[in-house]
Design a protein around this motif. Structure first.
Motif, PDB file in Angstrom:
ATOM      1  N   MET A  70       0.484  -0.785   0.103  1.00 53.84           N
ATOM      2  CA  MET A  70      -0.261  -0.248  -0.070  1.00 53.84           C
ATOM      3  C   MET A  70       0.561   1.282  -0.214  1.00 53.84           C
ATOM      4  O   MET A  70       0.580   1.774  -0.462  1.00 53.84           O
ATOM      5  CB  MET A  70      -0.592   0.294   1.016  1.00 53.84           C
ATOM      6  N   ARG A  71       2.083   0.629   1.171  1.00 59.80           N
ATOM      7  CA  ARG A  71       2.745   2.617   1.319  1.00 59.80           C
ATOM      8  C   ARG A  71       3.511   2.440  -0.423  1.00 59.80           C
ATOM      9  O   ARG A  71       3.725   3.492  -0.146  1.00 59.80           O
ATOM     10  CB  ARG A  71       3.738   1.835   1.882  1.00 59.80           C
ATOM     11  N   ALA A  72       3.905   1.864  -1.196  1.00 63.48           N
ATOM     12  CA  ALA A  72       4.751   1.366  -2.025  1.00 63.48           C
ATOM     13  C   ALA A  72       3.615   2.337  -3.428  1.00 63.48           C
ATOM     14  O   ALA A  72       3.427   3.235  -3.609  1.00 63.48           O
ATOM     15  CB  ALA A  72       5.402   0.400  -3.185  1.00 63.48           C
ATOM     16  N   PHE A  73       1.820   1.711  -4.081  1.00 67.16           N
ATOM     17  CA  PHE A  73       1.443   2.630  -4.131  1.00 67.16           C
ATOM     18  C   PHE A  73       0.698   3.893  -4.554  1.00 67.16           C
ATOM     19  O   PHE A  73       0.747   5.196  -5.149  1.00 67.16           O
ATOM     20  CB  PHE A  73       0.156   1.791  -4.157  1.00 67.16           C
ATOM     21  N   LEU A  74       0.727   4.340  -3.464  1.00 66.04           N
ATOM     22  CA  LEU A  74       0.899   5.239  -2.808  1.00 66.04           C
ATOM     23  C   LEU A  74       1.857   6.438  -2.765  1.00 66.04           C
ATOM     24  O   LEU A  74       1.521   8.017  -3.049  1.00 66.04           O
ATOM     25  CB  LEU A  74      -0.165   6.226  -0.761  1.00 66.04           C
ATOM     26  N   SER A  75       2.635   5.609  -2.352  1.00 65.89           N
ATOM     27  CA  SER A  75       4.244   7.006  -2.979  1.00 65.89           C
ATOM     28  C   SER A  75       4.448   7.177  -4.749  1.00 65.89           C
ATOM     29  O   SER A  75       4.644   8.287  -4.892  1.00 65.89           O
ATOM     30  CB  SER A  75       5.510   6.615  -1.909  1.00 65.89           C
ATOM     31  N   TYR A  76       4.122   6.373  -4.974  1.00 59.60           N
ATOM     32  CA  TYR A  76       3.836   6.235  -6.907  1.00 59.60           C
ATOM     33  C   TYR A  76       2.796   6.943  -7.192  1.00 59.60           C
ATOM     34  O   TYR A  76       3.738   8.232  -7.784  1.00 59.60           O
ATOM     35  CB  TYR A  76       3.511   4.960  -6.789  1.00 59.60           C
ATOM     36  N   LEU A  77       1.625   7.353  -6.376  1.00 62.91           N
ATOM     37  CA  LEU A  77       0.677   8.757  -6.855  1.00 62.91           C
ATOM     38  C   LEU A  77       1.716  10.239  -6.470  1.00 62.91           C
ATOM     39  O   LEU A  77       1.312  10.599  -7.151  1.00 62.91           O
ATOM     40  CB  LEU A  77      -0.729   8.070  -5.409  1.00 62.91           C
ATOM     41  N   ALA A  78       2.250  10.007  -5.443  1.00 61.53           N
ATOM     42  CA  ALA A  78       2.687  11.453  -4.939  1.00 61.53           C
ATOM     43  C   ALA A  78       3.872  11.569  -5.865  1.00 61.53           C
ATOM     44  O   ALA A  78       3.424  13.181  -6.605  1.00 61.53           O
ATOM     45  CB  ALA A  78       3.216  11.946  -3.580  1.00 61.53           C
ATOM     46  N   VAL A  79       4.604  10.962  -6.371  1.00 54.92           N
ATOM     47  CA  VAL A  79       5.862  11.225  -6.784  1.00 54.92           C
ATOM     48  C   VAL A  79       5.917  10.993  -8.299  1.00 54.92           C
ATOM     49  O   VAL A  79       5.486  12.105  -8.591  1.00 54.92           O
ATOM     50  CB  VAL A  79       7.053  10.628  -6.136  1.00 54.92           C
ATOM     51  N   GLN A  80       5.162   9.909  -8.559  1.00 48.59           N
ATOM     52  CA  GLN A  80       4.998   9.734 -10.809  1.00 48.59           C
ATOM     53  C   GLN A  80       3.973  10.138 -11.022  1.00 48.59           C
ATOM     54  O   GLN A  80       3.955  10.791 -11.877  1.00 48.59           O
ATOM     55  CB  GLN A  80       5.218   8.482 -10.493  1.00 48.59           C
ATOM     56  N   ARG A  81       2.641  10.337 -10.450  1.00 54.36           N
ATOM     57  CA  ARG A  81       1.548  11.103 -10.671  1.00 54.36           C
ATOM     58  C   ARG A  81       1.268  12.288 -10.282  1.00 54.36           C
ATOM     59  O   ARG A  81       0.585  13.036 -11.002  1.00 54.36           O
ATOM     60  CB  ARG A  81       0.699   9.748 -10.310  1.00 54.36           C
ATOM     61  N   HIS A  82       2.380  12.941  -9.761  1.00 56.79           N
ATOM     62  CA  HIS A  82       1.953  14.192  -8.882  1.00 56.79           C
ATOM     63  C   HIS A  82       0.503  14.471  -8.359  1.00 56.79           C
ATOM     64  O   HIS A  82       0.011  15.416  -8.670  1.00 56.79           O
ATOM     65  CB  HIS A  82       2.160  15.359 -10.368  1.00 56.79           C
ATOM     66  N   VAL A  83      -0.258  13.195  -8.179  1.00 58.89           N
ATOM     67  CA  VAL A  83      -1.329  13.659  -7.700  1.00 58.89           C
ATOM     68  C   VAL A  83      -1.391  14.486  -6.132  1.00 58.89           C
ATOM     69  O   VAL A  83      -0.490  14.653  -5.166  1.00 58.89           O
ATOM     70  CB  VAL A  83      -1.889  12.654  -6.442  1.00 58.89           C
ATOM     71  N   THR A  84      -2.207  15.341  -5.912  1.00 54.33           N
ATOM     72  CA  THR A  84      -3.156  15.762  -4.311  1.00 54.33           C
ATOM     73  C   THR A  84      -2.702  15.742  -3.710  1.00 54.33           C
ATOM     74  O   THR A  84      -2.780  14.065  -3.305  1.00 54.33           O
ATOM     75  CB  THR A  84      -3.832  17.257  -4.487  1.00 54.33           C
ATOM     76  N   ALA A  85      -2.663  16.088  -1.755  1.00 54.14           N
ATOM     77  CA  ALA A  85      -2.629  15.100  -0.740  1.00 54.14           C
ATOM     78  C   ALA A  85      -4.601  14.146  -0.848  1.00 54.14           C
ATOM     79  O   ALA A  85      -4.091  13.221  -0.087  1.00 54.14           O
ATOM     80  CB  ALA A  85      -2.616  15.734   0.708  1.00 54.14           C
ATOM     81  N   ALA A  86      -5.231  15.107  -1.094  1.00 53.31           N
ATOM     82  CA  ALA A  86      -6.968  14.651  -1.341  1.00 53.31           C
ATOM     83  C   ALA A  86      -6.803  13.238  -1.969  1.00 53.31           C
ATOM     84  O   ALA A  86      -7.881  12.500  -1.256  1.00 53.31           O
ATOM     85  CB  ALA A  86      -7.671  16.150  -1.481  1.00 53.31           C
ATOM     86  N   THR A  87      -6.209  13.451  -3.113  1.00 52.74           N
ATOM     87  CA  THR A  87      -6.704  12.140  -3.883  1.00 52.74           C
ATOM     88  C   THR A  87      -5.798  10.796  -3.393  1.00 52.74           C
ATOM     89  O   THR A  87      -6.004   9.876  -3.543  1.00 52.74           O
ATOM     90  CB  THR A  87      -6.059  12.382  -4.831  1.00 52.74           C
ATOM     91  N   GLN A  88      -4.559  11.572  -2.809  1.00 55.19           N
ATOM     92  CA  GLN A  88      -3.943  10.447  -2.359  1.00 55.19           C
ATOM     93  C   GLN A  88      -4.159  10.356  -1.050  1.00 55.19           C
ATOM     94  O   GLN A  88      -5.047   8.547  -1.056  1.00 55.19           O
ATOM     95  CB  GLN A  88      -2.303  10.714  -1.750  1.00 55.19           C
ATOM     96  N   ASN A  89      -5.574  10.407  -0.429  1.00 51.64           N
ATOM     97  CA  ASN A  89      -5.913  10.169   1.005  1.00 51.64           C
ATOM     98  C   ASN A  89      -7.521   9.366   0.541  1.00 51.64           C
ATOM     99  O   ASN A  89      -7.532   8.648   0.903  1.00 51.64           O
ATOM    100  CB  ASN A  89      -6.315  11.674   2.062  1.00 51.64           C
TER     101      ASN A  89
END
Length: 50
Positions: free
Chosen positions: A1-20
């Motif tokens: 799960m952590r890897a997927f959420l990190s991918y969203l933040a780093v690679q896809r540049h999603v906002t914190a709300a989308t990550q949450n």
């Protein structure tokens, strides 16, 4: 799960709300899986006739 959420933040540049939202969707899905697994197992340790 952590890897997927990190991918969203780093690679896809999603906002914190989308990550949450993604985190909550994963937690919900996992909870539904465990509930279904638990219900399909039936009463563990119970013997027929009691």
């Amino acid at each position: 799960m952590r890897a997927f959420l990190s991918y969203l933040a780093v690679q896809r540049h999603v906002t914190a709300a989308t990550q949450n939202q993604a985190l909550h969707a994963l937690v919900f899905s996992i909870g539904m899986y465990w509930e279904k697994l638990y219900r399909s197992a039936g009463p563990i340790g119970m013997r027929a006739g009691f």
